[in-house]
Design an enzyme around this catalytic site. Sequence first.
Site, PDB file in Angstrom:
ATOM      1  N   THR A   1      17.257 -37.696 -17.903  1.00 22.46           N
ATOM      2  CA  THR A   1      17.786 -37.709 -19.579  1.00 22.46           C
ATOM      3  C   THR A   1      17.080 -36.576 -20.065  1.00 22.46           C
ATOM      4  O   THR A   1      16.108 -35.884 -19.590  1.00 22.46           O
ATOM      5  CB  THR A   1      17.017 -39.045 -19.953  1.00 22.46           C
ATOM      6  OG1 THR A   1      15.494 -38.734 -19.671  1.00 22.46           O
ATOM      7  CG2 THR A   1      17.293 -40.140 -19.343  1.00 22.46           C
TER       8      THR A   1
ATOM      9  N   HIS B   1      28.512 -18.486 -15.387  1.00 24.94           N
ATOM     10  CA  HIS B   1      29.236 -18.758 -16.874  1.00 24.94           C
ATOM     11  C   HIS B   1      30.648 -17.820 -17.052  1.00 24.94           C
ATOM     12  O   HIS B   1      31.156 -17.532 -17.905  1.00 24.94           O
ATOM     13  CB  HIS B   1      28.424 -17.861 -17.756  1.00 24.94           C
ATOM     14  CG  HIS B   1      27.069 -18.366 -18.079  1.00 24.94           C
ATOM     15  ND1 HIS B   1      27.227 -19.957 -18.202  1.00 24.94           N
ATOM     16  CD2 HIS B   1      25.794 -18.250 -18.377  1.00 24.94           C
ATOM     17  CE1 HIS B   1      25.539 -20.260 -18.368  1.00 24.94           C
ATOM     18  NE2 HIS B   1      24.841 -19.266 -18.490  1.00 24.94           N
TER      19      HIS B   1
ATOM     20  N   ARG C   1      16.540 -27.388 -25.891  1.00 27.96           N
ATOM     21  CA  ARG C   1      15.756 -27.224 -27.136  1.00 27.96           C
ATOM     22  C   ARG C   1      15.901 -28.695 -27.820  1.00 27.96           C
ATOM     23  O   ARG C   1      14.786 -29.502 -27.985  1.00 27.96           O
ATOM     24  CB  ARG C   1      16.528 -26.158 -27.978  1.00 27.96           C
ATOM     25  CG  ARG C   1      15.783 -25.893 -29.385  1.00 27.96           C
ATOM     26  CD  ARG C   1      16.702 -24.969 -30.239  1.00 27.96           C
ATOM     27  NE  ARG C   1      18.047 -25.447 -30.475  1.00 27.96           N
ATOM     28  CZ  ARG C   1      18.344 -26.049 -31.462  1.00 27.96           C
ATOM     29  NH1 ARG C   1      17.718 -26.297 -32.348  1.00 27.96           N
ATOM     30  NH2 ARG C   1      19.425 -26.393 -31.475  1.00 27.96           N
TER      31      ARG C   1
END
Length: 312
Positions: A247, A127, A268
């Site tokens: 997916t 990150h 989520r």
Amino acid sequence: MSQQKLVSMAEENKAFADEMNKALAKSEGFTLKDLLFSYRGTPYPVTVCSAETFQALENLEARRDDMVLVSYPKCGVNWLIQILNDLIFTTIQSKPVSAELPFIECGDPDKYQRMKQIPSPRILATHLNYDFLPKSIFKSKAKILVLFRNPKDTAVSFFHFHKNVPSVPSYNSWDEFFSEFMNGKVGWGSYFDHAVTWNKHIEDENTMIVIYEDLKENLTSGVKQIAEFFGFSPTAEQIQSIADRATFQAVKNKAQETHGAVGTVLFRKGVVGDWKNLFTEAQNQEMDAKFKACLEGTKLGAKLKYDVYCKA
């Protein structure tokens, strides 16, 4: 996909899930105030990062065939890791199982010694801002894939991560989180600083920018592009089956197996436009102004299609 590959994928997933669970267990009992520490002016979570690890990170010996994945938190990098792992498993006959967390800045300072034992190709996820990457990544000319997501959905996803992971301290309210996010006082600092810095390197050789929303819109085309960038040559059929396995729903269904207890939170909703459920008019205006000041008229700004995804 052969039985042997499925077994090694399952082993790799288990190793990753165990590391994730360990990292999260460390958050127990922390308050928000104690969660972050500052290193070179940027806040990071004490549960997965430390000053000692950052100092040791300079010793990371990158390789030419390392696959570097960069994203600001909650932009979908765990999704990309899955896709790349699948690409490796599908096109190379075998893949070594690594029990290291793929995030190079997370873990103990000795991990860089252990990483020398991992056979190529390695996935190095991070990150980190461009300026904080270990120099060896640039020296080795490793390929860097940078993933961006629209800032409004990124902020909402980050807020839910704090709210929904039982061990991670949460904010009192969305308003409180929004203010910290806009001031760059969340883990890994400011989304906009991260974006501005990467925008400067958008044309660099060996660097490719992919956009989360584009992947959502056409995953098959995204997988093909990523495969080509890293020098894989899967068949059209293999590309399609990787896309089918990647997916959002497919990944979410297996999230507990691949990412442990935190899986269902990491994956989520995965929808575009969820920010509309939380942003106030004032917050919309504040972020629109920030985007305009930092990214309007830039190449990255154009790729993010802000007017499409972030206008109410």
